[in-house]
Write an enzyme that holds these catalytic residues in place. Structure first.
Site, mmCIF file in Angstrom:
data_model
loop_
_atom_site.group_PDB
_atom_site.id
_atom_site.type_symbol
_atom_site.label_atom_id
_atom_site.label_comp_id
_atom_site.label_asym_id
_atom_site.label_seq_id
_atom_site.Cartn_x
_atom_site.Cartn_y
_atom_site.Cartn_z
ATOM 1 N N SER A 236 37.542 -25.786 -6.315
ATOM 2 C CA SER A 236 35.992 -25.550 -6.092
ATOM 3 C C SER A 236 35.721 -26.269 -4.538
ATOM 4 O O SER A 236 36.448 -26.907 -4.119
ATOM 5 C CB SER A 236 35.379 -26.412 -7.040
ATOM 6 O OG SER A 236 33.866 -26.236 -6.836
ATOM 7 N N TYR B 69 32.607 -32.905 -13.034
ATOM 8 C CA TYR B 69 33.147 -31.947 -12.433
ATOM 9 C C TYR B 69 34.112 -31.787 -11.276
ATOM 10 O O TYR B 69 35.221 -31.565 -11.137
ATOM 11 C CB TYR B 69 32.301 -30.881 -12.397
ATOM 12 C CG TYR B 69 32.662 -29.421 -11.939
ATOM 13 C CD1 TYR B 69 33.343 -28.399 -12.637
ATOM 14 C CD2 TYR B 69 32.201 -28.889 -10.450
ATOM 15 C CE1 TYR B 69 33.645 -27.294 -12.246
ATOM 16 C CE2 TYR B 69 32.786 -27.867 -10.256
ATOM 17 C CZ TYR B 69 33.410 -26.748 -10.940
ATOM 18 O OH TYR B 69 33.798 -25.777 -10.757
#
Length: 291
Positions: free
Chosen positions: A136, A149
């Site tokens: 990501s 996350y």
């Protein structure tokens, strides 16, 4: 096109996983599409002689082993593994419980490790393969409200950077994919997004402001998952695929700025950073000269 390859894609029932699977099939490859709910995966992808749908919860090592074996039984080999399955725990660190942080790591970090452990012996025996892991933008840049996350995605980055040295002698390549914001179901509540379960007064106003912002972002992200799927097939077909591929203009811009910031921070304190060696290890010391 190149010769057909056998792909395994995790989290293939929606979002990026579904689009990557469709793109690989359209390019003439064979795909083992996996997900926790195989009926959902099958409903999304339809039927094809080149498609095998298999149940796989990435947190379960037995599932990973069974999926790898199913790929061998059906197609005889595994050429490309795409570690895509993920979820999203959103919230400030102190409001994200220890249980939630560990659950985030189980899915986003240990999950890909489980699947890769199951696939690597097959790729080593073949003396070839390609492990692609979706990290990501948050695996390169820490962002507000995503501490758990980002931790999982930063962990994936370090693991993949190191894994390439382990497996390169056996003809296995690795690629880290760093997407920006894509219009997937990652921000759909009860499907992939879980909010922090604790509440702390100091954070309450900021949490109350942040959650609606994330909710309104869903469905408005700039990135097109179908285009990402097609591009990833192109990446996988390269003779020399990149070790890292930044996906979408927002991620390119942000990671370029991170690189500039890192270089500037190094340069700002270069003298202090370079002054920490033992005196006998200095370049002009007698020991260094003798060596």
């Amino acid at each position: 096109m190149t010769d057909p390859k056998v792909w395994i894609v995790t989290g293939a029932g929606r979002g990026m996983g579904a689009e990557i699977t469709k793109a690989a099939l359209a390019a003439g490859h064979r795909v083992v599409a996996t997900g926790r709910d195989p009926q959902r995966v099958a409903a999304v992808l339809g039927e094809s002689d080149d498609l095998l749908v298999v149940k796989l919860d990435v947190t379960q090592r037995a599932d990973a082993g069974a999926a790898a074996q199913a790929a061998l039984d059906r197609f005889g080999r595994i050429d490309v593994l795409v570690n895509n399955a993920a979820n999203f725990y959103a919230g400030f660190f102190e409001e994200t419980s220890d249980k939630q942080v560990r659950a985030q790591l189980e899915t986003n970090l240990f999950g890909p490790m489980n699947v890769t452990r199951a696939v690597l012996p097959i790729m080593r025996a073949q003396r070839g393969g390609h492990v692609i892991t979706i990290t990501s933008l948050a695996g390169q840049i820490g962002l507000e409200f995503v501490a758990a996350y980002a931790t999982s995605k930063f962990g994936l980055e370090g693991w993949m950077e190191s894994l390439r040295f382990d497996v390169a002698p056996y003809g296995i390549r690795t690629t880290i994919v760093e997407p920006g914001f894509f219009r997937t179901e990652l921000l759909v509540e009860d499907a992939s997004t879980i909010w922090a379960e604790l509440s702390i007064d100091d954070y309450a106003p900021r949490t109350a402001a942040a959650i609606p912002g994330w909710r309104t972002m869903n469905g408005q992200q700039a990135g097109d998952p179908a285009k990402l799927g097609t591009a990833l097939v192109t990446i996988a077909d390269l003779d020399e695929p990149p070790l890292r591929w930044v996906a979408c203009a927002d991620a390119v811009e942000a990671i370029e700025q991170k690189a500039r910031d890192l270089l500037a921070q190094i340069d700002a304190h270069r003298q202090l950073s370079s002054s920490l060696a033992h005196d006998d290890a200095a370049p002009n010391s007698p020991r260094a000269t003798a060596a």
